[in-house]
Each structure stands twice: as C-alpha cells, then as structure tokens.
Design a protein around this motif. Structure first.
Motif, PDB file in Angstrom:
ATOM      1  N   LEU A  91       0.932  -1.141   0.000  1.00  0.00           N
ATOM      2  CA  LEU A  91       0.185  -0.323  -0.333  1.00  0.00           C
ATOM      3  C   LEU A  91       0.893   1.443   0.558  1.00  0.00           C
ATOM      4  O   LEU A  91       0.439   2.458  -0.442  1.00  0.00           O
ATOM      5  N   LEU A  92       1.982   1.399   0.457  1.00  0.00           N
ATOM      6  CA  LEU A  92       3.060   2.632   0.657  1.00  0.00           C
ATOM      7  C   LEU A  92       3.416   1.986  -0.393  1.00  0.00           C
ATOM      8  O   LEU A  92       3.716   3.730  -0.672  1.00  0.00           O
ATOM      9  N   GLY A  93       4.530   1.684  -0.853  1.00  0.00           N
ATOM     10  CA  GLY A  93       4.349   2.004  -2.555  1.00  0.00           C
ATOM     11  C   GLY A  93       3.981   2.445  -3.302  1.00  0.00           C
ATOM     12  O   GLY A  93       4.152   2.952  -4.224  1.00  0.00           O
ATOM     13  N   LEU A  94       2.794   1.327  -3.043  1.00  0.00           N
ATOM     14  CA  LEU A  94       1.977   2.030  -4.504  1.00  0.00           C
ATOM     15  C   LEU A  94       1.209   3.744  -3.990  1.00  0.00           C
ATOM     16  O   LEU A  94       1.579   4.896  -4.761  1.00  0.00           O
ATOM     17  N   VAL A  95       1.535   4.514  -2.832  1.00  0.00           N
ATOM     18  CA  VAL A  95       1.401   5.145  -2.330  1.00  0.00           C
ATOM     19  C   VAL A  95       1.919   6.154  -3.061  1.00  0.00           C
ATOM     20  O   VAL A  95       2.329   7.235  -3.442  1.00  0.00           O
ATOM     21  N   ALA A  96       3.477   5.582  -2.861  1.00  0.00           N
ATOM     22  CA  ALA A  96       4.820   6.683  -2.705  1.00  0.00           C
ATOM     23  C   ALA A  96       5.185   7.283  -4.261  1.00  0.00           C
ATOM     24  O   ALA A  96       4.981   8.112  -4.756  1.00  0.00           O
ATOM     25  N   SER A  97       4.742   6.197  -5.139  1.00  0.00           N
ATOM     26  CA  SER A  97       5.145   5.973  -6.840  1.00  0.00           C
ATOM     27  C   SER A  97       3.502   6.618  -7.508  1.00  0.00           C
ATOM     28  O   SER A  97       4.167   6.827  -8.407  1.00  0.00           O
ATOM     29  N   GLY A  98       2.902   7.030  -6.514  1.00  0.00           N
ATOM     30  CA  GLY A  98       2.235   7.922  -7.021  1.00  0.00           C
ATOM     31  C   GLY A  98       1.548   8.708  -6.790  1.00  0.00           C
ATOM     32  O   GLY A  98      -0.032  10.079  -7.469  1.00  0.00           O
ATOM     33  N   ILE A  99       2.358   9.839  -5.306  1.00  0.00           N
ATOM     34  CA  ILE A  99       2.552  10.765  -5.166  1.00  0.00           C
ATOM     35  C   ILE A  99       2.788  11.907  -6.651  1.00  0.00           C
ATOM     36  O   ILE A  99       4.062  11.509  -7.142  1.00  0.00           O
ATOM     37  N   THR A 100       1.921  13.146  -6.792  1.00  0.00           N
ATOM     38  CA  THR A 100       2.491  14.099  -7.953  1.00  0.00           C
ATOM     39  C   THR A 100       3.314  14.728  -7.862  1.00  0.00           C
ATOM     40  O   THR A 100       3.966  14.819  -6.603  1.00  0.00           O
ATOM     41  N   ALA A 103       0.618  -7.335   5.316  1.00  0.00           N
ATOM     42  CA  ALA A 103       0.180  -9.477   4.750  1.00  0.00           C
ATOM     43  C   ALA A 103      -1.228  -8.941   4.033  1.00  0.00           C
ATOM     44  O   ALA A 103      -1.852  -9.458   3.563  1.00  0.00           O
ATOM     45  N   ASN A 104      -2.087  -8.192   4.527  1.00  0.00           N
ATOM     46  CA  ASN A 104      -3.292  -7.448   4.212  1.00  0.00           C
ATOM     47  C   ASN A 104      -3.913  -7.723   2.561  1.00  0.00           C
ATOM     48  O   ASN A 104      -3.133  -6.468   2.532  1.00  0.00           O
ATOM     49  N   PRO A 142      -8.600  -7.111   7.673  1.00  0.00           N
ATOM     50  CA  PRO A 142      -8.144  -8.212   7.950  1.00  0.00           C
ATOM     51  C   PRO A 142      -8.007  -9.925   7.997  1.00  0.00           C
ATOM     52  O   PRO A 142      -7.285 -10.099   8.329  1.00  0.00           O
ATOM     53  N   ASP A 143      -9.140  -9.740   7.219  1.00  0.00           N
ATOM     54  CA  ASP A 143      -9.816 -11.428   7.066  1.00  0.00           C
ATOM     55  C   ASP A 143     -11.378 -10.943   5.854  1.00  0.00           C
ATOM     56  O   ASP A 143     -11.415  -9.745   6.291  1.00  0.00           O
ATOM     57  N   ARG A 185      -7.877  -8.278  -4.808  1.00  0.00           N
ATOM     58  CA  ARG A 185      -6.253  -8.621  -4.846  1.00  0.00           C
ATOM     59  C   ARG A 185      -6.008  -9.985  -3.679  1.00  0.00           C
ATOM     60  O   ARG A 185      -5.286 -10.970  -4.242  1.00  0.00           O
ATOM     61  N   ALA A 186      -7.490 -10.192  -2.749  1.00  0.00           N
ATOM     62  CA  ALA A 186      -7.659 -11.113  -2.035  1.00  0.00           C
ATOM     63  C   ALA A 186      -8.554 -12.680  -3.197  1.00  0.00           C
ATOM     64  O   ALA A 186      -6.883 -13.632  -2.636  1.00  0.00           O
ATOM     65  N   ARG A 187      -8.352 -12.284  -3.922  1.00  0.00           N
ATOM     66  CA  ARG A 187      -8.662 -13.078  -5.072  1.00  0.00           C
ATOM     67  C   ARG A 187      -7.422 -14.303  -5.996  1.00  0.00           C
ATOM     68  O   ARG A 187      -7.132 -14.780  -5.349  1.00  0.00           O
ATOM     69  N   ALA A 188      -6.794 -12.840  -5.916  1.00  0.00           N
ATOM     70  CA  ALA A 188      -5.492 -12.883  -6.364  1.00  0.00           C
ATOM     71  C   ALA A 188      -4.606 -14.131  -5.517  1.00  0.00           C
ATOM     72  O   ALA A 188      -3.932 -14.317  -5.777  1.00  0.00           O
ATOM     73  N   GLN A 189      -4.459 -13.568  -4.640  1.00  0.00           N
ATOM     74  CA  GLN A 189      -3.895 -13.781  -2.995  1.00  0.00           C
ATOM     75  C   GLN A 189      -4.452 -15.146  -3.008  1.00  0.00           C
ATOM     76  O   GLN A 189      -3.444 -16.555  -2.497  1.00  0.00           O
ATOM     77  N   GLY A 190      -5.255 -15.551  -3.394  1.00  0.00           N
ATOM     78  CA  GLY A 190      -6.349 -16.614  -2.855  1.00  0.00           C
ATOM     79  C   GLY A 190      -5.954 -17.737  -3.428  1.00  0.00           C
ATOM     80  O   GLY A 190      -5.347 -18.675  -3.373  1.00  0.00           O
ATOM     81  N   GLY A 191      -5.603 -17.522  -4.758  1.00  0.00           N
ATOM     82  CA  GLY A 191      -5.299 -18.067  -6.091  1.00  0.00           C
ATOM     83  C   GLY A 191      -4.455 -18.608  -6.288  1.00  0.00           C
ATOM     84  O   GLY A 191      -3.695 -19.705  -6.434  1.00  0.00           O
ATOM     85  N   ASP A 192      -2.974 -17.733  -5.734  1.00  0.00           N
ATOM     86  CA  ASP A 192      -1.542 -17.913  -5.425  1.00  0.00           C
ATOM     87  C   ASP A 192      -1.794 -19.557  -4.695  1.00  0.00           C
ATOM     88  O   ASP A 192      -0.371 -20.362  -4.209  1.00  0.00           O
ATOM     89  N   GLN A 193      -2.498 -19.794  -3.905  1.00  0.00           N
ATOM     90  CA  GLN A 193      -2.187 -20.133  -1.846  1.00  0.00           C
ATOM     91  C   GLN A 193      -2.187 -21.174  -3.274  1.00  0.00           C
ATOM     92  O   GLN A 193      -2.815 -22.105  -3.684  1.00  0.00           O
TER      93      GLN A 193
END
Ligand SMILES: Cc1cc2nc3c(=O)[nH]c(=O)nc-3n(C[C@H](O)[C@H](O)[C@H](O)COP(=O)(O)OP(=O)(O)OC[C@H]3O[C@@H](n4cnc5c(N)ncnc54)[C@H](O)[C@@H]3O)c2cc1C
Length: 287
Positions: free
Chosen positions: A90-99, A176-177, A201-202, A279-287
C-alpha cells in the motif's frame, strides 16, 4: 526572497537535534523542504533556526525480526518506491503515485508529509490504514503515537513543538493484508481530492480509511460476506450511502468544495474495496 535571517543547523545525532529544537522557540525541523522552503520564501513561516534531518541517519528502511517495517522519517517517496519488496504494498503504491514529479518524489520525505498533515494528501490516510505508530523524540523522552491519534486536525498533529519525528513502524499483520488504494484528483499534477485505503484483515471484515475529502483520516469498518468476489451495484450503493451517513464533516479548499468531495469519497471507497477484493482473490489463487 527569504526575509528572515535563519540559522541553518545540520546535527548528526538525534539528541543534538532535540536540544536545538528545545533551545529555540522558533526553531523548525526541515525534512525535504518541499513545503518549508516555499513558506520561507513567501514569508508565511519565519523560523530563526532550521534543524535539518538529513544527517541524522533517518533515511533507512528496516524489516524487524517479527516482520514490523520501520521507516525513517527522512525516507523519500523515491526510496519507498525503490524498496518495494520491503515496504508494505500500500505504501509503495502511494509513494509511486505522489504527484509533483521526480523533484518532489526525490526530495519530499514521509516524515515531512506526516508532520505537515495536509488533509488533501496521501500519507495520513495510508499510515492510519496500516495501523502505523510514529516515534517522537523530545526533551521529555521518546514516545510512540498511533497514526489514528497523530492526525488531530487539518495541519495539526499531536507532536509537540520541540519534538522530532524519527520513524514510523508498520506492524507485520497490516503489511500482509490484501489492500486497495484509490486517489481521485483533478489532473495529473494536482493534490488529491479524495483518497481511500481499503484493507481486508480477514475475509469477513474490511477497514476503509477515507482521507483528503475529510479534515483528518476517517476509519469505517464494514462486515463482509466471506464469499463476496466483487461489489454488485446494490452493494456499491449501500457502501456509498453508509459513508455518506457516517461522515459529517468534509474538507474543502481551493481545489474542491466539501459537497464535491463528499460525492466522490464514496466513489474512491467502493473502487478501493473492489481493488482489495481483487487482490484477495489473486492471493487466494496463489496459495
Ligand atoms: C507540486 C507538489 C505536488 C504534491 N503532490 C502530492 C500528492 O499527490 N500527495 C501528497 O500526499 N502530497 C503531495 N505533495 C506534498 C508532499 O508530500 C509534501 O511536499 C511533502 O510531504 C513534505 O515533505 P518534506 O520532507 O519536503 O517536508 P518539509 O517541507 O521538510 O516539512 C514539512 C513540515 O513538516 C515538518 N517536519 C518535517 N520533517 C519533520 C520531522 N522529522 N519531525 C518533525 N517535523 C517535521 C516541518 O517542520 C514542516 O512543518 C505535493 C507537493 C508538491 C510541491
């Protein structure tokens, strides 16, 4: 032109920086200076002493043994983006989107963004959504403050005048969420009008944190159907109505009225929630 005769200090340890701040009632910390320097030039701020954080060793990102990510107050947006594997997504995404372009991203610091506490910005919302804790050093000692208590009002934090923000800790669980983050703004280079961070969170819960449209970040917890994959139109409408009914004070400035921000905050929130569900679906698919 800078009208005040300001003494510039570049201390090399935190104790010396705190001493300087405590000894001079008009001393001010300078991080990247992207806010401070324009305010000095236009005469809005006139500190007699500037205490630079550059040489304090606060430009590091560290992952602790328990997975907590500690980010120094002088870490720039560029450094956050470059450390994508270490910092919460989340923080990486925010940082790269700073105008503001590379000048701002290379110069502005996460600590400066937090302490400036501009409602129409990204970092306060991201830090609240990630359950971050901020470490403050002052003459009375060291204390940590939850991000949810740090942002008290527009441009006001719970840091005392002579306190230095040294670092920001993000607990492993929050990192991790699955998350979503949406920022709505008028144009590529403008500050945000509404942002929303969604964190799951869950599978039965969602935490939405809305900012830029409100004076300080507002947290709204929602119950989720664990089977939900994306928001149906009636659920989208229900989430927007809930936000509208829950938040009673909206931020406004020259970029957007309170009514407009109120309208688009729900849009940001439902898009962020949908992104988190994806993202939750994608993470579930990875497991
Ligand atoms: C063109 C432009 C576009 C921008 N776009 C965005 C955007 O899209 N989203 C967004 O969120 N922000 C945006 N910003 C704001 C940017 O995030 C801020 O400029 C930046 O966060 C301030 O960081 P700084 O390190 O330069 O702060 P500084 O100017 O150094 O300091 C800002 C304030 O924080 C205090 N301070 C700084 N560090 C500390 C510390 N360690 N301890 C205590 N007090 C401290 C200073 O005393 C000052 O009051 C934009 C800015 C510009 C100019």
């Amino acid at each position: 032109m800078i009208g005040t005769r300001t003494v510039y200090h570049e201390p090399t340890d935190i104790a010396a920086a705190v001493d300087l701040l405590a000894a001079n009632s008009t001393a001010m910390v300078i991080g990247g200076g992207t806010i401070t320097m324009p305010r000095l030039s236009d005469g809005q701020w006139h500190p007699e002493h500037l205490v630079d954080t550059t040489a304090l060793g606060l430009d590091r990102i560290h992952v602790e043994y328990d997975g907590t990510v500690t980010i120094g107050a002088a870490v720039t947006y560029s450094k956050l983006s470059a450390a994508a594997s270490a910092v919460p997504g989340l923080l990486g995404l925010v940082a790269s989107g700073i105008t503001g372009g590379p000048q701002i991203r290379n110069q502005a610091t996460i600590g400066g963004a937090a302490c400036y506490a501009n409602p129409a910005s990204d970092i306060p919302t991201a830090l609240v959504a990630l359950d971050a804790r901020l470490t403050l050093h002052g003459h009375q000692g060291v204390r940590t403050v939850a991000a949810s208590d740090f942002f008290q009002a527009p441009f006001r934090t719970s840091a005392h005048r002579a306190e230095l923000l040294t670092g920001i800790a993000i607990p492993a669980g929050a990192t991790a969420n699955p998350f979503g983050y949406i920022k709505l703004k008028r144009s590529e280079s403008s500050w945000p009008l509404a942002v929303c961070a969604a964190r799951l969170p869950d599978p039965t819960r969602c935490t939405l944190v809305i900012g830029a449209a409100t004076p300080t970040p507002i947290t709204i917890d929602l119950a989720l159907d664990p089977e939900i994959e994306h928001l149906a139109p009636e659920q989208t409408a229900a989430v927007r109505d809930h936000i509208d009914a829950t938040i009673d004070t909206w931020w406004f400035d020259e970029l957007g009225t309170a009514a407009y921000r109120r309208h688009i905050a729900g849009v940001a929130a439902t898009r962020a929630l949908d992104q988190a569900l994806r993202r939750a679906r994608a993470q579930g698919g990875d497991q």
